[in-house]
Design an enzyme around this catalytic site. Structure first.
Site, PDB file in Angstrom:
ATOM      1  N   HIS A 516       0.886  -1.208  -0.092  1.00  0.00           N
ATOM      2  CA  HIS A 516      -0.015   0.244   0.189  1.00  0.00           C
ATOM      3  C   HIS A 516       0.860   1.225  -0.013  1.00  0.00           C
ATOM      4  O   HIS A 516       1.157   2.214   1.121  1.00  0.00           O
ATOM      5  CB  HIS A 516      -0.836   0.166   1.287  1.00  0.00           C
ATOM      6  CG  HIS A 516      -1.769  -1.190   1.299  1.00  0.00           C
ATOM      7  ND1 HIS A 516      -2.272  -1.586   2.408  1.00  0.00           N
ATOM      8  CD2 HIS A 516      -2.113  -2.306   0.387  1.00  0.00           C
ATOM      9  CE1 HIS A 516      -3.010  -2.735   2.220  1.00  0.00           C
ATOM     10  NE2 HIS A 516      -2.859  -3.131   0.974  1.00  0.00           N
TER      11      HIS A 516
HETATM   12  C1  LIG Z   1       0.157  -9.193  -2.002  1.00  0.00           C
HETATM   13  C2  LIG Z   1      -0.863  -7.868  -2.118  1.00  0.00           C
HETATM   14  C3  LIG Z   1      -1.943  -8.075  -1.559  1.00  0.00           C
HETATM   15  C4  LIG Z   1      -2.834  -6.997  -1.693  1.00  0.00           C
HETATM   16  N1  LIG Z   1      -4.008  -6.870  -0.858  1.00  0.00           N
HETATM   17  C5  LIG Z   1      -4.872  -5.886  -1.281  1.00  0.00           C
HETATM   18  C6  LIG Z   1      -6.114  -5.814  -0.454  1.00  0.00           C
HETATM   19  O1  LIG Z   1      -6.560  -6.705   0.172  1.00  0.00           O
HETATM   20  N2  LIG Z   1      -6.948  -4.746  -0.793  1.00  0.00           N
HETATM   21  C7  LIG Z   1      -6.554  -3.471  -1.433  1.00  0.00           C
HETATM   22  O2  LIG Z   1      -7.234  -2.614  -1.134  1.00  0.00           O
HETATM   23  N3  LIG Z   1      -5.508  -3.906  -1.931  1.00  0.00           N
HETATM   24  C8  LIG Z   1      -4.429  -4.867  -2.111  1.00  0.00           C
HETATM   25  N4  LIG Z   1      -3.363  -4.683  -2.675  1.00  0.00           N
HETATM   26  C9  LIG Z   1      -3.100  -3.719  -3.580  1.00  0.00           C
HETATM   27  C10 LIG Z   1      -3.637  -3.558  -5.025  1.00  0.00           C
HETATM   28  O3  LIG Z   1      -3.248  -4.871  -5.547  1.00  0.00           O
HETATM   29  C11 LIG Z   1      -3.284  -2.595  -5.726  1.00  0.00           C
HETATM   30  O4  LIG Z   1      -3.800  -0.992  -5.024  1.00  0.00           O
HETATM   31  C12 LIG Z   1      -4.036  -2.436  -7.183  1.00  0.00           C
HETATM   32  O5  LIG Z   1      -3.596  -3.451  -7.798  1.00  0.00           O
HETATM   33  C13 LIG Z   1      -3.500  -1.147  -7.789  1.00  0.00           C
HETATM   34  O6  LIG Z   1      -4.078  -0.902  -9.213  1.00  0.00           O
HETATM   35  P1  LIG Z   1      -3.250  -0.199 -10.182  1.00  0.00           P
HETATM   36  O7  LIG Z   1      -3.740  -0.226 -11.572  1.00  0.00           O
HETATM   37  O8  LIG Z   1      -2.619   1.128  -9.774  1.00  0.00           O
HETATM   38  O9  LIG Z   1      -1.877  -1.312 -10.348  1.00  0.00           O
HETATM   39  P2  LIG Z   1      -1.581  -2.677 -10.634  1.00  0.00           P
HETATM   40  O10 LIG Z   1      -3.013  -3.356 -10.611  1.00  0.00           O
HETATM   41  O11 LIG Z   1      -0.640  -3.296 -10.167  1.00  0.00           O
HETATM   42  O12 LIG Z   1      -1.328  -2.710 -12.557  1.00  0.00           O
HETATM   43  C14 LIG Z   1       0.078  -1.839 -12.973  1.00  0.00           C
HETATM   44  C15 LIG Z   1       0.257  -2.355 -14.148  1.00  0.00           C
HETATM   45  O13 LIG Z   1       1.127  -1.680 -15.085  1.00  0.00           O
HETATM   46  C16 LIG Z   1       2.321  -2.581 -15.498  1.00  0.00           C
HETATM   47  N5  LIG Z   1       3.417  -1.731 -15.542  1.00  0.00           N
HETATM   48  C17 LIG Z   1       4.132  -1.198 -14.711  1.00  0.00           C
HETATM   49  N6  LIG Z   1       5.222  -0.524 -15.219  1.00  0.00           N
HETATM   50  C18 LIG Z   1       4.994  -0.486 -16.503  1.00  0.00           C
HETATM   51  C19 LIG Z   1       5.844  -0.006 -17.614  1.00  0.00           C
HETATM   52  N7  LIG Z   1       6.847   0.875 -17.336  1.00  0.00           N
HETATM   53  N8  LIG Z   1       5.358  -0.301 -18.958  1.00  0.00           N
HETATM   54  C20 LIG Z   1       3.887  -0.793 -19.117  1.00  0.00           C
HETATM   55  N9  LIG Z   1       3.273  -1.589 -18.156  1.00  0.00           N
HETATM   56  C21 LIG Z   1       3.689  -1.191 -16.875  1.00  0.00           C
HETATM   57  C22 LIG Z   1       2.286  -3.542 -14.247  1.00  0.00           C
HETATM   58  O14 LIG Z   1       3.029  -4.857 -15.052  1.00  0.00           O
HETATM   59  C23 LIG Z   1       1.098  -3.939 -13.947  1.00  0.00           C
HETATM   60  O15 LIG Z   1       0.356  -4.766 -14.881  1.00  0.00           O
HETATM   61  C24 LIG Z   1      -2.380  -5.780  -2.424  1.00  0.00           C
HETATM   62  C25 LIG Z   1      -1.322  -5.863  -3.324  1.00  0.00           C
HETATM   63  C26 LIG Z   1      -0.286  -6.828  -3.076  1.00  0.00           C
HETATM   64  C27 LIG Z   1       1.083  -7.050  -3.779  1.00  0.00           C
END
Ligand SMILES: Cc1cc2nc3c(=O)[nH]c(=O)nc-3n(C[C@H](O)[C@H](O)[C@H](O)COP(=O)(O)OP(=O)(O)OC[C@H]3O[C@@H](n4cnc5c(N)ncnc54)[C@H](O)[C@@H]3O)c2cc1C
Lengths: 589, 259
Positions: A516
């Protein structure tokens, strides 16, 4: 020489939760959208199938679903006077890679923030007076209110099929739910999970102490569910492999299951995997983004021109891309100038273990990522901080997320760390120990920030992200106070022995705490103190929008993704209804 | 029921002949030959209609229910249909019980009793068994091994399709892979998930149809119902055949033994 492709309307950098949501919303609005994902495409079938997907060594210990530190290192230090060093392997947090991002291996605990969390400074000044907030805390308002975000929370919860029990429906408190939550416009789309034994013991003890326990809102399905886009999720069987694993049962909400099928049906959307974005390209005057540069799966540098660039690469990765691309001014803690990177924050995690006699069998090898019973009495400003000398709080919960064989062994304090005695203690306590977590807020201070590392670079030649962070004194006091309350509940749970694990003396990047990571590209009403406006649009380069928890000015005492999802829908609406009609700043500075 | 079950003395003779060595070991007694005949022991330990006294091994108490029918009386004795070793019958009405997780068997008896799983033959029997008798007889069959005869392969493409559904399911139709819950090669995952390997094809086929039509359901999350409703007749045939051709886990005993 880079190949330049034909322009598109929108390029999404990263295809996890936020990328998936925007792909669907914007392609549906008639825009030509390209989603660039650095990793590969993966789906429940064939990639997440049992029994291989339960390989704890491969996924939980060796982090196979996560960002590779050898390709993209992160450097870390506690304070600006130290030299940051690169992490050799992930520890404290586990950002995802490949389609779906961290939303594939997340737990699914899907919370809303408190109304007061969005007006943190105003709220405290109104309730406790102007001088109450310590000077070294850089807390500020978000520029958006809970009431504005509520319909978007509601929608995201329906897209995910969250199971829970409302505690406040349109202002009327509901028995069985969280009485402290902001008013909901409707009940959860699904019923709560069956509460586990340790949760029941926790709930009973907490209620006995006058608190109000309730089931944690869960993205692990509690029944078969078809979301508003026609995607069907299947019921969870409580196998206990959510956190750090992908779900083989179609039972944990993810971009793949909930939003991408709808996006991929739309010919306006193109998903391009194995495209690693290295930079957002700007016009010579730096006021417009012209597109992005990426390296494709064959190592070819490619330019994708676009009218709108949306950073969806996971919060802190977005900050690094902004710093490297020169979007906005980098924050300098020495002068206080600049905003990009400022107010990086984290979460204060502590815990209590309750050790029971051998006839109390908790069977915590069963479970689900978001299976928990919680109280919210000590979160945010739900309790009187007047006499306490700190801000913030956290929820206290007994989770049963699956006690895995390699990593799941709690033993009482004083047990040797290895050898025969340790093994005997593990055997004795494995099935007889309940865990209580304190999931605490972390508020910001001037020396916590993200910058580009002056020494270390990633495999593409881009400077590594450097994180400078330690818990502010405020957070320590808060965490100790709430952990003491958790100890009292633990005592009331009737075990034979208790132990508490508190915040480390200094924040350490090594042991896992949570993924987080927040701040660095914070939202706000004033361009002088924020990076993006209330629509998550860059103040400096208005055709760049920034998604993810990096927009949080400080981190409330909840998991972030409910709000990440709600804000993605909020941005999509602003783009569709306002930006497309009149491209330019949605808020006049 | 399958015609009429074997008559009581015949069944007991069968029990003695087939099961004694294994039973003797489970009861921690000297191997074959030294133990007195089964019927003598059954009557020696117990009066009619009651379990052997507490402290007697669970499996041994279950064996008594199996032979005597416990509270259900002799007409409800398990062995008359399921056999002493729980091999069942390829006809489809009597499933293989040998080596099934004890927790699953016990839960099934409870579901027969409370009507969750309606069945005109099993419901009255299960109702008549006490909770303790259910636990004991479940433990007994969980501890059995029974000979396995592999059915003919049938249509190879059907068999292949069953294997595919087991391994990856059908994402398009919302069918999960069987092995996600039932374990690799249908071994079952105690205490909840029954073993499918070596189960009689006709029984599996009938049960999948019952799940699909909603006649068989579960009180908690109806996992199998949501899976089965995506299956076609052909899928059901393929899966039933596939699992029937898998050899049951030889050492199910260890995995299934109650603590
Ligand atoms: C073990 C774990 C448990 C979690 N549990 C919870 C929970 O219970 N409750 C909760 O609210 N949140 C939880 N989270 C957090 C949650 O997963 C994230 O908040 C959420 O996935 C964020 O969404 P996002 O779209 O910002 O990023 P993500 O879903 O991570 O997506 C980002 C994407 O961008 C891609 N990317 C990165 N850099 C580049 C680049 N330079 N070029 C192209 N692509 C790129 C990555 O490969 C990825 O696919 C948890 C996270 C983890 C790791």
């Amino acid at each position: 020489m880079a190949t330049t492709l034909r322009p598109v309307d929108v390029v999404l950098v990263g295809m996890g939760w936020t990328g998936g949501i925007l792909a669907k919303e914007l392609s549906e609005a008639g825009l030509r959208v390209v989603g660039l994902e650095r990793g590969r495409v993966r789906q429940t079938v064939p990639d997440f199938q049992s029994p291989a997907i339960h390989d704890e060594l491969r996924y939980a210990v060796r982090h196979e679903l996560m960002q590779n530190m050898k390709v993209e290192p992160i450097t870390f230090r506690n304070t600006p006077d130290q030299e940051a060093l690169p992490m050799r392997q992930l520890g404290s947090f586990l950002p995802g890679t490949d389609l779906g991002g961290a939303g594939v291996h997340w737990n699914g605990q899907t919370w809303r923030f408190l109304p007061s969390d969005f007006r943190l400074r105003s709220h405290h000044e109104e309730r406790y007076g102007k001088g109450f907030i310590p000077e070294d805390l850089t807390v500020q308002d978000w520029g958006i209110t809970y009431e504005e975000l509520e319909p978007f929370y509601d929608h995201f919860e329906k897209v995910c099929g969250i199971g829970g029990k409302a505690g406040n429906l349109n202002g009327t408190l509901q028995p069985g739910g969280n009485p402290f939550e902001g008013p909901r416009s409707g009940e959860f789309p699904n019923p709560p999970m069956k509460q586990a034994y340790s949760g029941a013991l926790f709930g009973k003890a907490a209620a006995g102490l006058g608190y109000t326990p309730f089931p944690v809102p869960s993205a692990n399905m509690t029944r078969e569910y078809t979301n508003p886009y026609g995607a069907t999720l299947k019921p969870c069987n409580y196998c206990g492999y959510c956190e750090r694993f992908a779900c083989e049962h179609f039972a944990k909400s993810s971009a793949q299951l909930c939003v991408l099928p709808a996006a991929l049906r739309n010919p306006n959307f193109e998903l391009r995997p194995l495209c690693h974005v290295t930079r957002v390209n700007l016009s010579p005057d730096g006021k417009r983004a012209t597109g992005v540069t990426y390296v494709d799966g064959q190592g070819r540098e490619t330019v994708q021109p676009a009218e709108i660039v949306i950073l969806c690469a996971f919060g802190i990765n977005n900050v690094r891309l902004m710093l490297w691309s020169g979007i906005g001014q980098a924050y300098d803690p020495a002068t206080g100038q600049g905003n990009v990177g400022r107010n990086y924050s984290y979460q204060t995690m502590s815990s209590v273990n309750v050790f029971y006699p051998e006839d109390v069998r908790l069977n915590q090898f069963m479970g689900a990522g978001a299976l928990g019973t919680a109280i919210d009495d000590y979160n945010g400003d739900n309790f009187d901080h007047g006499p306490l000398g700190f801000l913030g709080g956290g929820y206290i919960a007994a989770y049963t997320t699956g006690l895995r064989p390699i990593q799941g062994h709690s033993v009482p304090e004083g047990t040797p760390r290895w050898g025969a005695e340790w093994k005997a203690a593990v055997r004795r306590h494995y099935n007889h120990t309940a865990g209580i977590s304190v999931h605490g807020s972390s508020y910001t201070r001037p020396t916590n920030y993200i910058s580009l590392d002056p020494t270390y670079r990633d495999a593409f030649g881009v400077p590594a992200m450097r994180i400078t962070y330690d818990f502010p004194e405020n957070d320590r006091k808060m965490s100790d106070f709430v952990t003491d309350r958790a100890l009292e509940i633990g005592k009331a749970m009737g075990g034979t022995q208790l132990s508490a694990s508190r915040l480390d003396k200094r924040y350490s990047i090594v042991p896992y705490q949570t993924t987080h990571n927040t701040g660095g590209a914070i939202m706000g009403a004033d361009p002088g103190s924020s990076v993006v406006n209330r629509y998550l649009q860059s103040w400096d380069v208005p055709n760049v929008f920034v998604q993810g928890a990096c927009v949080y000015p400080q981190n409330p005492g909840y998991n972030p993704t409910g709000t990440v999802g709600a804000l993605a829908y909020w941005t999509a609406k602003a783009i569709k209804e306002r930006y497309l009609k009149d491209p330019g700043p949605l808020v006049r500075a | 029921m399958r015609g009429r079950g074997p008559s009581w003395p015949a069944a007991l003779a069968l029990a003695t002949a087939a099961a004694l060595p294994a039973l003797a070991q489970q009861m921690g007694e000297p191997a074959r030959g030294q133990a007195p005949p089964l019927h003598e022991r059954v009557t020696r330990i117990t009066g009619p209609g009651s379990l052997p006294p507490p402290g007697t091994g669970l499996v041994q108490r279950g064996q008594y229910v199996m032979t005597s029918g416990g509270g259900a009386g002799i007409g409800g004795a398990c062995l008359s249909c399921h056999g002493v070793d729980g091999a069942g019958d390829p006809g489809g009405a009597f499933p293989r019980l040998a080596g099934q997780p004890a927790g699953y068997l016990e839960k099934t008896l409870r579901e027969y009793a409370d009507g969750t799983r309606p069945n005109p033959v099993m419901s009255p029997i299960a109702k008549a068994l006490s909770a303790e008798e259910k636990t004991a007889v479940a433990a007994y069959y969980a501890a059995q091994r029974a000979p396995y005869a592999r059915p003919p392969d049938g249509d190879p493409s059907l068999l292949q399709w069953g294997a595919v559904l087991n391994a990856v399911g059908s994402a398009e139709r919302g069918v999960q892979a069987c092995q996600n819950c039932h374990g690799p090669a249908g071994v079952g995952i105690p205490p909840n998930y029954p073993a499918l390997a070596g189960q009689h094809a006709a029984y599996l086929e009938r049960q999948l149809r019952l799940w699909r039509s909603g006649e068989r359901t579960q009180q908690t999350v109806n996992l199998m119902g949501t899976v089965a409703k995506g299956l076609t007749d052909q899928d059901i045939k393929a899966l039933s055949l596939y699992f029937a051709t898998l050899r049951p886990a030889q050492d199910a005993t260890a995995a299934a033994a109650p603590r």
